[in-house]
Design an enzyme around this catalytic site. Structure first.
Site, PDB file in Angstrom:
ATOM      1  N   HIS A  86      33.163  80.942 -15.052  1.00 34.81           N
ATOM      2  CA  HIS A  86      32.847  81.646 -16.305  1.00 34.81           C
ATOM      3  C   HIS A  86      31.340  81.745 -16.528  1.00 34.81           C
ATOM      4  O   HIS A  86      30.875  81.923 -17.655  1.00 34.81           O
ATOM      5  CB  HIS A  86      33.477  80.951 -17.522  1.00 34.81           C
ATOM      6  CG  HIS A  86      34.965  81.033 -17.590  1.00 34.81           C
ATOM      7  ND1 HIS A  86      35.731  80.031 -18.144  1.00 34.81           N
ATOM      8  CD2 HIS A  86      35.834  81.977 -17.179  1.00 34.81           C
ATOM      9  CE1 HIS A  86      37.004  80.353 -18.075  1.00 34.81           C
ATOM     10  NE2 HIS A  86      37.094  81.547 -17.489  1.00 34.81           N
ATOM     11  N   GLU A 105      30.925  90.188 -20.485  1.00 36.75           N
ATOM     12  CA  GLU A 105      30.595  89.992 -19.082  1.00 36.75           C
ATOM     13  C   GLU A 105      30.307  91.312 -18.380  1.00 36.75           C
ATOM     14  O   GLU A 105      29.423  91.391 -17.518  1.00 36.75           O
ATOM     15  CB  GLU A 105      31.745  89.262 -18.383  1.00 36.75           C
ATOM     16  CG  GLU A 105      31.976  87.853 -18.903  1.00 36.75           C
ATOM     17  CD  GLU A 105      33.259  87.239 -18.408  1.00 36.75           C
ATOM     18  OE1 GLU A 105      33.243  86.604 -17.346  1.00 36.75           O
ATOM     19  OE2 GLU A 105      34.287  87.410 -19.100  1.00 36.75           O
ATOM     20  N   ARG A 109      46.978  76.121 -17.135  1.00 36.08           N
ATOM     21  CA  ARG A 109      46.350  75.080 -16.324  1.00 36.08           C
ATOM     22  C   ARG A 109      46.252  73.780 -17.104  1.00 36.08           C
ATOM     23  O   ARG A 109      45.963  73.780 -18.302  1.00 36.08           O
ATOM     24  CB  ARG A 109      44.947  75.508 -15.879  1.00 36.08           C
ATOM     25  CG  ARG A 109      44.924  76.742 -14.992  1.00 36.08           C
ATOM     26  CD  ARG A 109      43.505  77.047 -14.546  1.00 36.08           C
ATOM     27  NE  ARG A 109      43.408  78.367 -13.952  1.00 36.08           N
ATOM     28  CZ  ARG A 109      42.471  79.273 -14.256  1.00 36.08           C
ATOM     29  NH1 ARG A 109      41.541  78.963 -15.146  1.00 36.08           N
ATOM     30  NH2 ARG A 109      42.455  80.442 -13.675  1.00 36.08           N
ATOM     31  N   ASN A 162      36.300  94.419 -11.755  1.00 37.95           N
ATOM     32  CA  ASN A 162      36.826  93.053 -11.672  1.00 37.95           C
ATOM     33  C   ASN A 162      38.187  93.177 -11.000  1.00 37.95           C
ATOM     34  O   ASN A 162      39.171  93.579 -11.631  1.00 37.95           O
ATOM     35  CB  ASN A 162      36.946  92.439 -13.066  1.00 37.95           C
ATOM     36  CG  ASN A 162      37.494  91.023 -13.043  1.00 37.95           C
ATOM     37  OD1 ASN A 162      37.848  90.495 -11.992  1.00 37.95           O
ATOM     38  ND2 ASN A 162      37.567  90.407 -14.208  1.00 37.95           N
ATOM     39  N   ARG A 165      32.355  91.758 -10.169  1.00 33.97           N
ATOM     40  CA  ARG A 165      32.535  90.335 -10.449  1.00 33.97           C
ATOM     41  C   ARG A 165      33.071  89.682  -9.183  1.00 33.97           C
ATOM     42  O   ARG A 165      34.104  90.088  -8.648  1.00 33.97           O
ATOM     43  CB  ARG A 165      33.531  90.138 -11.581  1.00 33.97           C
ATOM     44  CG  ARG A 165      33.797  88.658 -11.872  1.00 33.97           C
ATOM     45  CD  ARG A 165      35.116  88.434 -12.557  1.00 33.97           C
ATOM     46  NE  ARG A 165      35.332  87.011 -12.820  1.00 33.97           N
ATOM     47  CZ  ARG A 165      36.534  86.468 -12.969  1.00 33.97           C
ATOM     48  NH1 ARG A 165      37.618  87.211 -12.885  1.00 33.97           N
ATOM     49  NH2 ARG A 165      36.651  85.171 -13.194  1.00 33.97           N
TER      50      ARG A 165
END
Length: 413
Positions: A188, A394, A249, A7, A98
């Protein structure tokens, strides 16, 4: 098969080395041989690596680019004193990456070739901060391990390709979708897909009968409505800014605010976007931190009003999305919490589920309090929908997808 999972960020790299194959997937005996991360790539980088379940080892090294970072971590993996169970790079059979954005073209995990590289490049304008870094990771592995080692791209957006038009289109001129592919993509996806798969496995529910809401709550947050094993709606949109309140965010807001804030604060559009992505959310409301753990401690120890306010707004927004997805699906069998906050903050889970008994949602306070980072049902006995905590994985899904793709097997879970 030993699979390197990467990642890659603009100046960072997270990795895991997984041992998986068809038999291990069937028996859930996949093994995590090593994991770690490198930060501040491009200068004096800092790293933290660990073999298996051993304590992490940490250090720093001058690493000028991602290729140097990949070379460094692979040298550590095969070093005699690393205690990782492999001793040669030849024992690494593949790499899985990823990739944040696959646009409308990549709806499944795919083997990486020149055409796929070009396709990822074409989506850079949709994810300018992420996809270039993801490509650097692919190029670094190719340079270090050689072109014969297969590589696979696993896209954050792919799981959400099943959204119907009524969910992915915005109420703006349709021509903007036709010309510029302006739509909801969702993110996601690998996390939501893993949690949905794992819930079916735990409960013995057939895929076609599944109807759940998954909540990935961390520094980035998103909700997903899943029916029949497929995503039918999700909170993140054209970018990861839309939806829930997150660490830094804003989540949902009135788009007319952009011009208003720009004029009042003397900012250009890029400055407003930075404010909404990096200075808002929990950090912006509290004025203290984007870390939920620190906010909870500050609220409990000092009764800080803005810390409480940030937590309350965060939980309220999640609760609203649960209600909207219950309406979209005509109910649900389960609500599943995942991500750093979802897995490790019982107080936040309790606040989210407050006043939801009208929908059948009721926690077992003792079970909820006892659940930190482990898999468990935390709803009261007999309550429907059930409430679960399912730690996301993940990297495991990326490793499994990688094995399946290079062996011609279906990646649909």
């Amino acid at each position: 098969m030993n699979i390197l999972v990467l990642n890659v960020g603009s100046s960072s790299l997270k990795f895991q080395l997984m041992d998986t194959d068809a038999e291990r997937m069937k028996e859930n005996t996949d093994r995590r041989l090593a994991r770690g991360q490198i930060e501040r790539i491009g200068g004096e980088a800092v790293w933290s690596f660990r073999a298996g379940d051993a304590a992490p080892v940490k250090g720093s090294a001058p690493l000028k680019d991602h290729r140097a970072a990949v070379e460094y971590l692979l040298a550590w993996i095969v070093a005699d004193d690393s205690d990782v169970e492999i001793h040669s790079l030849a024992e690494i059979g593949a790499a899985g990456h990823r990739v944040v954005h696959g646009g409308e073209h990549f709806v499944h995990s795919v083997a990486i070739d020149d055409a796929v590289m070009r396709g990822i490049e074409e989506t850079i304008e949709l994810a300018p901060l992420h996809n270039p870094a993801n490509l650097k990771g692919v190029q670094a592995v190719k340079a270090v391990l050689g072109p014969a080692v297969p590589q696979v791209a696993v896209f954050d957006t792919a799981f959400h390709h099943t959204l119907p038009e009524r969910a992915f289109l915005y109420a703006i001129p349709y021509s903007l979708y036709r010309r510029h592919r302006v739509r909801r993509y969702g993110f996601h996806g690998t996390s939501h897909r893993y949690v949905a798969y794992r819930w079916r496995q735990i409960t013995g529910t057939p895929r076609e009968a599944q109807k759940i809401i998954t909540l990935h709550l961390g520094n980035g947050c998103s909700a997903c409505a899943i029916r029949g094993g497929e995503s039918i709606d999700t909170s993140m949109g054209f970018t990861p800014l839309e939806g829930l309140v997150m660490g830094t965010r804003s989540g949902d807001l009135d788009p007319a605010l952009l011009d208003y804030i720009a004029e009042k604060e003397g900012l250009n559009l890029a400055g407003v976007e930075t404010l909404l992505n990096k200075q808002s959310g929990l950090l912006g409301i509290s004025g203290l931190t984007n870390d939920m753990r620190e906010l909870l401690a500050e609220a409990e120890e000092h009764d800080d009003r803005r810390a409480w306010l940030a937590i309350e707004i965060f939980c309220y927004r999640v609760r609203k999305y649960i209600g909207s997805y219950l309406a979209a699906m005509g109910g649900a069998d389960a609500i599943c919490f995942a991500g750093g906050i979802g897995e490790n903050a019982p107080a936040v889970r309790a606040m989210i589920c407050e006043e939801m008994e009208w929908a059948g949602i009721k926690l077992d306070p003792a079970a909820n309090h006892a659940c930190n980072g482990v898999e468990a049902r935390i709803s009261a006995e007999g309550a429907k929908p059930e409430v679960w905590v399912i730690p996301t994985d993940e990297e495991l899904l990326i490793a499994r997808d990688t094995f399946r793709v290079i062996n011609g097997l279906e990646t649909r879970y």
